[in-house]
Enzyme design. Structure first.
Site, PDB file in Angstrom:
ATOM      1  N   THR A 173       5.772   0.262  30.080  1.00 28.03           N
ATOM      2  CA  THR A 173       5.511   1.547  29.505  1.00 28.03           C
ATOM      3  C   THR A 173       3.946   1.913  29.170  1.00 28.03           C
ATOM      4  O   THR A 173       3.302   1.104  28.853  1.00 28.03           O
ATOM      5  CB  THR A 173       6.190   2.283  28.334  1.00 28.03           C
ATOM      6  OG1 THR A 173       7.558   2.010  28.328  1.00 28.03           O
ATOM      7  CG2 THR A 173       5.755   3.599  27.646  1.00 28.03           C
ATOM      8  N   SER A 183       9.305   7.410  31.112  1.00 24.92           N
ATOM      9  CA  SER A 183      10.399   7.751  32.210  1.00 24.92           C
ATOM     10  C   SER A 183      10.167   7.359  33.559  1.00 24.92           C
ATOM     11  O   SER A 183      11.035   6.800  34.288  1.00 24.92           O
ATOM     12  CB  SER A 183      11.247   8.869  31.771  1.00 24.92           C
ATOM     13  OG  SER A 183      11.635   8.993  30.559  1.00 24.92           O
ATOM     14  N   ARG A 231      33.598   6.580  -4.633  1.00 27.62           N
ATOM     15  CA  ARG A 231      32.898   7.901  -4.946  1.00 27.62           C
ATOM     16  C   ARG A 231      34.127   8.889  -5.488  1.00 27.62           C
ATOM     17  O   ARG A 231      34.965   9.177  -4.382  1.00 27.62           O
ATOM     18  CB  ARG A 231      32.264   8.510  -3.892  1.00 27.62           C
ATOM     19  CG  ARG A 231      31.612   9.876  -4.319  1.00 27.62           C
ATOM     20  CD  ARG A 231      30.602  10.170  -5.336  1.00 27.62           C
ATOM     21  NE  ARG A 231      30.076  11.351  -5.395  1.00 27.62           N
ATOM     22  CZ  ARG A 231      29.215  11.696  -6.638  1.00 27.62           C
ATOM     23  NH1 ARG A 231      29.256  10.756  -7.626  1.00 27.62           N
ATOM     24  NH2 ARG A 231      28.785  12.866  -6.723  1.00 27.62           N
ATOM     25  N   GLY A 248      26.831  11.949   0.916  1.00 28.16           N
ATOM     26  CA  GLY A 248      26.223  13.180   0.160  1.00 28.16           C
ATOM     27  C   GLY A 248      24.759  13.118  -0.132  1.00 28.16           C
ATOM     28  O   GLY A 248      23.982  12.267   0.709  1.00 28.16           O
ATOM     29  N   GLY A 249      24.544  13.221  -1.342  1.00 28.58           N
ATOM     30  CA  GLY A 249      22.983  13.231  -1.668  1.00 28.58           C
ATOM     31  C   GLY A 249      22.591  11.973  -1.861  1.00 28.58           C
ATOM     32  O   GLY A 249      21.421  11.481  -1.671  1.00 28.58           O
ATOM     33  N   GLU A 306      14.209   2.012  26.609  1.00 26.51           N
ATOM     34  CA  GLU A 306      15.051   1.432  27.936  1.00 26.51           C
ATOM     35  C   GLU A 306      15.750   2.593  28.624  1.00 26.51           C
ATOM     36  O   GLU A 306      16.819   2.190  29.193  1.00 26.51           O
ATOM     37  CB  GLU A 306      16.026   0.335  27.366  1.00 26.51           C
ATOM     38  CG  GLU A 306      15.434  -0.859  26.731  1.00 26.51           C
ATOM     39  CD  GLU A 306      15.826  -2.039  26.950  1.00 26.51           C
ATOM     40  OE1 GLU A 306      16.672  -2.131  27.871  1.00 26.51           O
ATOM     41  OE2 GLU A 306      15.637  -3.065  26.179  1.00 26.51           O
ATOM     42  N   GLY A 307      15.158   3.757  28.669  1.00 25.04           N
ATOM     43  CA  GLY A 307      15.648   4.897  29.338  1.00 25.04           C
ATOM     44  C   GLY A 307      16.148   5.915  28.611  1.00 25.04           C
ATOM     45  O   GLY A 307      17.245   5.783  27.910  1.00 25.04           O
ATOM     46  N   THR A 308      15.706   7.116  28.566  1.00 26.86           N
ATOM     47  CA  THR A 308      16.127   8.270  27.565  1.00 26.86           C
ATOM     48  C   THR A 308      17.613   8.520  28.018  1.00 26.86           C
ATOM     49  O   THR A 308      18.017   8.254  29.005  1.00 26.86           O
ATOM     50  CB  THR A 308      15.167   9.353  27.632  1.00 26.86           C
ATOM     51  OG1 THR A 308      15.365   9.892  28.950  1.00 26.86           O
ATOM     52  CG2 THR A 308      13.843   8.966  27.301  1.00 26.86           C
ATOM     53  N   SER A 309      18.407   9.284  27.185  1.00 27.65           N
ATOM     54  CA  SER A 309      19.873   9.665  27.363  1.00 27.65           C
ATOM     55  C   SER A 309      19.535  10.377  28.610  1.00 27.65           C
ATOM     56  O   SER A 309      20.643  10.560  29.663  1.00 27.65           O
ATOM     57  CB  SER A 309      20.382  10.797  26.330  1.00 27.65           C
ATOM     58  OG  SER A 309      20.457   9.749  25.194  1.00 27.65           O
TER      59      SER A 309
END
Length: 382
Positions: free
Chosen positions: A125, A131, A268, A339-340, A363-366
């Site tokens: 890169t 890409s 919880r 949750g929090g 390693e290659g975007t979606s």
């Protein structure tokens, strides 16, 4: 399979124990220091984790793809930075040499990569070539019995600690695959400059930085395979394998996230009962389990295809797309179930939520995976 069933199970048990007894307890230290503790690095070397995919002829374990992803399922149960340290040696840091190196290059570097004595780094890169790898500009000009490299690489994993860089460079001006070559450049070579470690959203301890080549002179023997023009083709083959590896990692992380979320939901209490008894919580658990199961099956199926010698370019892209998107959804649900508490750094889900975001990019975007899948599907029906 490279290993018999009993030996493979012993290896998986050893990795599982190492993850739960040594790595998970060290996650907070890693997150705070940004470094993998030296004692753990040594233990990783002793376990053979740096040489999973390298042939026993060079000191590695020589695992098949299926065996490798099974090990990575276990390594994914903890902070991805631990796996990242060895991951480049297992994958992109060594596989270019395995696939296209000369006998001399393999003998010189693979034993050290397999043992973890040498950390590998894959430099593809650039600031203006992500890409679109074909657009890389780092040049390598022949000068007698040497090549002179000039240019900058960006977001290079393990660069601050690497001993060997597999560097993709342009040896011809035309925009075509055989204009790109690969060079094996050792750390400390004059003109090789390592930038400051990047400050990232997550993945503390998985070091990346710029790598600058300023009239960096390397001998002609540093040319991978001893021939120009094989860099792009080799890097694409390496990335096919790497996408399966990353997909397996996402499966392991999703498994950890779901386990943590279920344990929290069982402990919880709200409205006088564990929140795990509420159907809307159960829906998030069920969706996560179903997607996790689907991703695991995809990865194992594609790994077996690769081991049979079949072309898995499309399957690897499918795995990478689905698994990385899946782990993002599981992480989001895990935070929601907490949750929090899920927004607080004392819980691992907060850190994992940030860590997993990267997998949809590197390693290659979606989006690149979608292009690959579509291209390969159309080709198969032509």
């Amino acid at each position: 399979m490279a290993l018999d069933t009993e030996t493979l199970n012993l290896l998986l048990d050893a990795v599982r124990r190492f993850v739960h007894e040594r790595l998970i307890p060290a996650e907070d230290e890693l997150a705070e220091s940004g470094q993998v503790p030296p004692a753990i690095v040594n233990e990783m070397r002793e376990l053979g984790l740096f040489g999973l995919s390298i042939s026993p002829d060079f000191g590695g374990l020589g695992l098949t793809m299926e065996e490798e992803v099974r090990v990575v399922f276990e390594l994914g149960q903890t902070s991805p930075a631990f796996r990242s340290l060895a991951g480049t040696n297992i994958g992109i840091g060594s596989q270019a040499i395995v696939l296209a190196g000369t006998d001399e290059q393999r003998a010189r570097y693979l034993p050290k990569l397999a043992s973890g004595e040498l950390i590998g780094s894959f430099a593809l890169t650039e600031p203006d070539a992500g890409s679109d790898a074909m657009a890389l500009r780092l040049s390598a000009e022949r000068d007698g019995d040497s090549y002179v490299l000039n240019g900058t690489k960006r977001y290079i994993t393990n660069a601050p600690i690497a001993g060997l860089f597999s560097v993709m460079a342009r040896t011809a001006p035309e925009r075509r695959a055989n204009s790109i070559s690969c060079f094996l450049v050792e750390a400390g070579t004059p003109g090789l400059i390592i930038g400051k470690p990047d400050k990232k959203m997550g993945q503390a301890g998985a070091l990346t930085s710029d790598v600058v080549f300023d009239n960096c002179r390397v001998p002609a023997s540093a040319l991978l395979g001893g021939e120009e023009g094989n860099g792009f083709k080799t890097s694409m083959r390496v990335l096919d394998k790497g996408r399966l590896h990353i997909s397996a990692l996402c499966v392991g992380i999703a498994d950890r996230l779901l386990s943590d979320a279920v344990k929290y939901a069982m402990d919880r209490k709200q409205f006088g009962q564990p929140i795990a008894e509420f159907q809307l919580i159960q829906a998030m658990i069920a969706d996560s389990q179903a997607e996790l199961y689907a991703a695991r099956c995809m990865v194992l199926d594609a790994a077996r295809m690769r081991d049979r010698g079949e072309n898995t370019t499309m399957q690897a892209a499918c795995c990478k797309l689905f698994s990385t998107e899946m782990v993002g959804r599981v992480a989001d649900r895990a935070v929601q179930i907490h949750g929090g508490a899920g927004y607080m750094s004392e819980y691992a889900v907060e850190r994992f939520y940030r860590d997993v975001r990267l997998f949809r990019i590197f390693e290659g975007t979606s989006q690149i995976q979608q292009l690959v899948i579509a291209r390969e599907t159309i080709k198969a029906h032509s």
